[in-house]
Design a protein around this motif. Sequence first.
Motif, PDB file in Angstrom:
ATOM      1  N   TRP A  19       2.706  21.061  -8.840  1.00 28.82           N
ATOM      2  CA  TRP A  19       3.039  20.042  -7.838  1.00 28.82           C
ATOM      3  C   TRP A  19       3.059  20.635  -6.428  1.00 28.82           C
ATOM      4  N   ARG A  20       2.421  21.797  -6.248  1.00 26.42           N
ATOM      5  CA  ARG A  20       2.323  22.365  -4.907  1.00 26.42           C
ATOM      6  C   ARG A  20       1.595  21.389  -3.986  1.00 26.42           C
ATOM      7  N   GLY A  21       2.108  21.258  -2.791  1.00 28.46           N
ATOM      8  CA  GLY A  21       1.497  20.344  -1.834  1.00 28.46           C
ATOM      9  C   GLY A  21       1.918  18.907  -1.993  1.00 28.46           C
ATOM     10  N   SER A  22       2.742  18.623  -3.015  1.00 26.06           N
ATOM     11  CA  SER A  22       3.110  17.227  -3.260  1.00 26.06           C
ATOM     12  C   SER A  22       4.042  16.687  -2.184  1.00 26.06           C
ATOM     13  N   SER A  23       4.873  17.563  -1.608  1.00 25.42           N
ATOM     14  CA  SER A  23       5.815  17.074  -0.585  1.00 25.42           C
ATOM     15  C   SER A  23       5.071  16.527   0.619  1.00 25.42           C
ATOM     16  N   ALA A  24       4.025  17.251   1.043  1.00 25.80           N
ATOM     17  CA  ALA A  24       3.233  16.768   2.176  1.00 25.80           C
ATOM     18  C   ALA A  24       2.486  15.497   1.805  1.00 25.80           C
ATOM     19  N   MET A  25       1.946  15.458   0.591  1.00 25.31           N
ATOM     20  CA  MET A  25       1.150  14.310   0.181  1.00 25.31           C
ATOM     21  C   MET A  25       2.007  13.080  -0.088  1.00 25.31           C
ATOM     22  N   ILE A  26       3.207  13.280  -0.649  1.00 27.09           N
ATOM     23  CA  ILE A  26       4.090  12.140  -0.903  1.00 27.09           C
ATOM     24  C   ILE A  26       4.486  11.479   0.405  1.00 27.09           C
ATOM     25  N   GLY A  27       4.627  12.297   1.453  1.00 29.26           N
ATOM     26  CA  GLY A  27       4.954  11.746   2.753  1.00 29.26           C
ATOM     27  C   GLY A  27       3.766  11.055   3.415  1.00 29.26           C
ATOM     28  N   ALA A  28       2.542  11.573   3.146  1.00 30.05           N
ATOM     29  CA  ALA A  28       1.371  11.091   3.876  1.00 30.05           C
ATOM     30  C   ALA A  28       0.544  10.061   3.118  1.00 30.05           C
ATOM     31  N   VAL A  29       0.399  10.232   1.807  1.00 30.07           N
ATOM     32  CA  VAL A  29      -0.475   9.332   1.046  1.00 30.07           C
ATOM     33  C   VAL A  29      -0.012   7.876   1.113  1.00 30.07           C
ATOM     34  N   PRO A  30       1.303   7.597   1.043  1.00 30.34           N
ATOM     35  CA  PRO A  30       1.700   6.197   1.230  1.00 30.34           C
ATOM     36  C   PRO A  30       1.246   5.623   2.567  1.00 30.34           C
ATOM     37  N   VAL A  31       1.302   6.453   3.625  1.00 27.84           N
ATOM     38  CA  VAL A  31       0.820   5.994   4.930  1.00 27.84           C
ATOM     39  C   VAL A  31      -0.689   5.760   4.861  1.00 27.84           C
ATOM     40  N   GLY A  38       0.817  -1.207   0.000  1.00 26.56           N
ATOM     41  CA  GLY A  38       0.000   0.000   0.000  1.00 26.56           C
ATOM     42  C   GLY A  38       0.854   1.261   0.000  1.00 26.56           C
ATOM     43  N   TRP A  39       1.959   1.245   0.727  1.00 31.59           N
ATOM     44  CA  TRP A  39       2.883   2.384   0.772  1.00 31.59           C
ATOM     45  C   TRP A  39       3.441   2.672  -0.634  1.00 31.59           C
ATOM     46  N   ILE A  40       3.893   1.629  -1.299  1.00 22.55           N
ATOM     47  CA  ILE A  40       4.477   1.797  -2.638  1.00 22.55           C
ATOM     48  C   ILE A  40       3.440   2.338  -3.622  1.00 22.55           C
ATOM     49  N   SER A  41       2.233   1.763  -3.597  1.00 22.72           N
ATOM     50  CA  SER A  41       1.196   2.197  -4.541  1.00 22.72           C
ATOM     51  C   SER A  41       0.771   3.628  -4.279  1.00 22.72           C
ATOM     52  N   GLY A  42       0.743   4.049  -3.004  1.00 18.63           N
ATOM     53  CA  GLY A  42       0.368   5.415  -2.668  1.00 18.63           C
ATOM     54  C   GLY A  42       1.359   6.436  -3.184  1.00 18.63           C
ATOM     55  N   GLY A  43       2.653   6.150  -3.042  1.00 13.69           N
ATOM     56  CA  GLY A  43       3.679   7.078  -3.514  1.00 13.69           C
ATOM     57  C   GLY A  43       3.665   7.249  -5.021  1.00 13.69           C
TER      58      GLY A  43
END
Length: 334
Positions: A93-105, A13-18
Amino acid sequence: MASESSWVDFTAGWISGGISTLAIQPVDTILTRLQANASIVVQPSTTSAAAAGANTVTTAAAATDVTATVVASLRPTNIFRGMISNFGISSLWRGSSAMIGAVPVQNAVLMTGYGYGKRWTDNDDEHNNNNNNVLLGVFIGGTIGGIFQSFVMSPIELIKVSQQVVGTSVSKATTSVVSGLLPSSNNSNKSSAWRGLGATLLRDGIPHGVWFVSYEFAKVELTKMRNGSNNNVMEGGGDSTADEIAIPMLSGAFAATTAWGVGYPFDLIKTRIQASKSVGIVSTARDIVKESKDGRACYGLYRGFGLKLLRSIPASAIGFLTYETAAKALSSRG
């Protein structure tokens, strides 16, 4: 054994989210600005500005022109062009840094709930082969996973919306939200950090149960169709490489459509609350309906739904394909 399976679900799930986040972030930025009514108004020409300076009285015609410009700039294509011309292509890609960290979780929690619910009903109904029980299990697992991940995603999405709509830097937006989550923060900061949580829970609870039920149902039916087309002669029927790619992607696309059909109004309300500091879900929904053509609730609360599907269908297809592929690879190693 259960803990090992949960680890596989979590990692896959982590991999697919990222991967899915990186792929669809530009569409998400445009959608968020559309939902928040964050238009990018084209600045007037030098000649118009000089004329405005000479006559400071705002005429009805001028006000109409400004309104028309704002409305036009809320079209997705104009938002896209405006973002690039005003802020550069990286602004998509604004906001992507927060989402890349959180969406995999987020994805890991959801897929863990999905996998656990499926295994629970599989074990209960091992000899009965009753797909209805499996659907109930994945619905419960998806709903519980959706509720839990809401408490992770609500503050993260507040950071994302602040970047995408207001243009706040990632460090400033993160500091503001994180400070409100600390035990030492005052009540005002705490309520600010959790702004939009109620709408997030409504968006991510039952709709995620619908998401996983739709995925599991479509996957089973497509597999039956594939096996039936092979007349069940070939061993493993639909287990070819093409099927391993097509079935999860088609099922994921179907799941995204049905889930967002249920949860989209709450996503719109959540974005509006986080972007404008509105408070109530009902009052925000009422305001959105008032803005719609002829005050039609269906039109207003589903504004931007097509763009949401443009974002979520490929994300869901890519996400489920990555999850199934990664889970299979991790399981074979174990």
